[in-house]
Design a protein around this motif. Structure first.
Motif, PDB file in Angstrom:
ATOM      1  N   SER A  30      41.168  75.908  42.767  1.00  0.00           N
ATOM      2  CA  SER A  30      42.623  75.503  43.165  1.00  0.00           C
ATOM      3  C   SER A  30      42.162  74.287  44.205  1.00  0.00           C
ATOM      4  N   SER A  31      41.043  74.424  44.952  1.00  0.00           N
ATOM      5  CA  SER A  31      40.949  73.525  45.878  1.00  0.00           C
ATOM      6  C   SER A  31      40.299  71.880  45.438  1.00  0.00           C
ATOM      7  N   ALA A  32      40.147  72.016  44.233  1.00  0.00           N
ATOM      8  CA  ALA A  32      39.855  70.731  43.774  1.00  0.00           C
ATOM      9  C   ALA A  32      40.811  69.626  43.564  1.00  0.00           C
ATOM     10  N   ARG A  33      40.543  68.259  43.606  1.00  0.00           N
ATOM     11  CA  ARG A  33      41.471  67.393  43.615  1.00  0.00           C
ATOM     12  C   ARG A  33      42.444  67.339  42.694  1.00  0.00           C
ATOM     13  N   LEU A  34      41.966  67.237  41.308  1.00  0.00           N
ATOM     14  CA  LEU A  34      42.686  67.366  40.116  1.00  0.00           C
ATOM     15  C   LEU A  34      42.114  68.423  39.156  1.00  0.00           C
ATOM     16  N   VAL A  35      42.939  69.371  38.881  1.00  0.00           N
ATOM     17  CA  VAL A  35      42.709  70.404  37.834  1.00  0.00           C
ATOM     18  C   VAL A  35      43.919  70.297  36.768  1.00  0.00           C
ATOM     19  N   VAL A  36      43.269  70.486  35.590  1.00  0.00           N
ATOM     20  CA  VAL A  36      43.938  70.958  34.343  1.00  0.00           C
ATOM     21  C   VAL A  36      43.828  72.184  34.116  1.00  0.00           C
ATOM     22  N   VAL A  37      45.068  73.157  33.815  1.00  0.00           N
ATOM     23  CA  VAL A  37      45.018  74.444  33.173  1.00  0.00           C
ATOM     24  C   VAL A  37      45.561  74.500  32.019  1.00  0.00           C
TER      25      VAL A  37
ATOM     26  N   THR B 184      48.550  71.911  44.019  1.00  0.00           N
ATOM     27  CA  THR B 184      49.945  71.861  43.987  1.00  0.00           C
ATOM     28  C   THR B 184      50.160  71.403  42.331  1.00  0.00           C
ATOM     29  N   ARG B 185      51.160  72.643  41.716  1.00  0.00           N
ATOM     30  CA  ARG B 185      51.384  72.049  40.358  1.00  0.00           C
ATOM     31  C   ARG B 185      52.351  70.882  40.000  1.00  0.00           C
ATOM     32  N   VAL B 186      52.026  69.665  39.495  1.00  0.00           N
ATOM     33  CA  VAL B 186      52.865  68.474  39.557  1.00  0.00           C
ATOM     34  C   VAL B 186      53.449  68.396  38.311  1.00  0.00           C
TER      35      VAL B 186
ATOM     36  N   ARG C 214      51.118  77.798  24.866  1.00  0.00           N
ATOM     37  CA  ARG C 214      52.375  77.362  25.933  1.00  0.00           C
ATOM     38  C   ARG C 214      51.810  75.770  26.461  1.00  0.00           C
ATOM     39  N   GLY C 215      50.891  75.120  26.153  1.00  0.00           N
ATOM     40  CA  GLY C 215      50.842  73.840  26.641  1.00  0.00           C
ATOM     41  C   GLY C 215      49.534  73.796  27.664  1.00  0.00           C
ATOM     42  N   ALA C 216      49.765  73.064  28.688  1.00  0.00           N
ATOM     43  CA  ALA C 216      48.987  72.971  29.803  1.00  0.00           C
ATOM     44  C   ALA C 216      49.744  72.392  31.114  1.00  0.00           C
ATOM     45  N   SER C 217      49.119  72.434  32.302  1.00  0.00           N
ATOM     46  CA  SER C 217      49.523  71.859  33.460  1.00  0.00           C
ATOM     47  C   SER C 217      48.524  71.522  34.143  1.00  0.00           C
ATOM     48  N   LEU C 218      49.063  70.394  35.241  1.00  0.00           N
ATOM     49  CA  LEU C 218      48.334  69.311  35.818  1.00  0.00           C
ATOM     50  C   LEU C 218      48.663  69.783  37.360  1.00  0.00           C
ATOM     51  N   TRP C 219      47.497  69.837  38.080  1.00  0.00           N
ATOM     52  CA  TRP C 219      47.449  70.363  39.667  1.00  0.00           C
ATOM     53  C   TRP C 219      46.861  69.240  40.385  1.00  0.00           C
ATOM     54  N   ARG C 220      47.592  68.763  41.372  1.00  0.00           N
ATOM     55  CA  ARG C 220      46.754  68.034  42.377  1.00  0.00           C
ATOM     56  C   ARG C 220      46.735  68.535  43.704  1.00  0.00           C
ATOM     57  N   GLU C 221      45.590  68.642  44.340  1.00  0.00           N
ATOM     58  CA  GLU C 221      45.525  69.182  45.875  1.00  0.00           C
ATOM     59  C   GLU C 221      46.211  70.574  45.675  1.00  0.00           C
TER      60      GLU C 221
END
Length: 278
Positions: A190-197, A211-213, A202-209
């Protein structure tokens, strides 16, 4: 960043022979069930992602290792047929890697991987600044560390299967891709700059710094096998982000690619060009 054509991709990762059986329901510990098979097919997270990226329309080369055996020769030829440059695949004394896969009637699966030649994979280049590099955790940690220190351009890591990743690798990665289970098992991600889960159906989510954005649903499809879905998704999201596609477009397209993948048997499904999934 403006959107542009797909850039070149180097996949550094595993190459396996998949030995799969189909069952009505996945067995619980101690249970024996009847299956159909076995079926031998091409696999390995690295090879799956390289084949998917080539079929999505990118120029792809692969760095990996196979044994000096029939399986190794067959896996390299399979990648060539998919359009992957295989000149960087080494032949070593260890046998070609093998994955033992069980798939149930709903397309869910369990996988046991025997690394074999994949333990000889190195992360040495050279790499060009223009190409993206995509790696996974089916190769030795030292190879991942070498990549993080040597890749001059876009570096993506599919942190699968779940295994500890150093803080230096996470700081260097431009993109980290995980599924729900891996995200839970690797809190440092979760500390990575850009994470895709990825969240399966149910699809996927994108996280920056941290935070789920953004999130995107997965198109509803009739599932055949989920074996190749995560790797097809990883190839698609890496190519799209590297090409400068807007986050929402990139995530939706990758979800569509993953959904298409589950409608086919095997770990290296046929795919259309990435632009067709926008």
């Amino acid at each position: 960043m403006t959107s542009r054509g797909l850039g070149p991709l180097c996949v550094v990762g595993s190459i396996n022979v998949d030995v799969s059986v189909t069952v009505g329901q996945l067995p619980i510990p101690g249970e024996t069930v009847r299956g159909v098979g076995p079926l031998r097919d091409a696999g390995g997270k690295g090879a799956n992602q390289a084949a998917a990226a080539a079929r999505l329309g990118a120029t792809v080369r692969m760095l990996g290792a196979v044994g000096d055996d029939d399986d190794g020769r067959a896996m390299v030829e399979n990648l060539r047929r998919a359009g992957v440059d295989t000149s960087g695949i080494r032949v070593v004394t260890e046998p070609t890697g093998t994955a033992l896969i069980t798939v149930d009637a709903a397309g869910e699966n369990t996988i046991v991987v025997c690394a074999g030649a994949n333990d000889a994979v190195e992360g040495s280049g050279p790499f060009s600044p223009e190409e993206a590099v995509l790696a996974q955790l089916e190769i030795p940690p030292r190879a991942i560390e070498t990549l993080a220190a040597s890749v001059p351009g876009f570096f993506a890591l599919n942190a699968a299967p779940a295994r500890a990743v150093s803080a230096s690798v996470l700081r260097r990665a431009d993109l980290v891709i995980v599924n729900d289970a891996e995200f839970a098992a690797l809190p440092a991600v979760s500390s990575a700059r850009l994470v895709v889960v990825t969240h399966g159906a149910r699809g996927a989510s994108l996280w920056r710094e941290g935070t789920r954005v953004l999130s995107a649903p997965s198109p509803a499809v009739e599932a055949v096998s989920a074996v190749g879905a995560g790797d097809a998704f990883s190839a698609a999201i890496t190519l799209a982000i590297h090409a400068g596609w807007p986050d929402d477009v990139a995530l939706a397209a990758a979800c569509a690619v993953g959904a298409d993948a589950v409608t086919h048997a095997g770990a290296q499904p046929p795919l259309r060009s990435l632009a067709a999934y926008r």
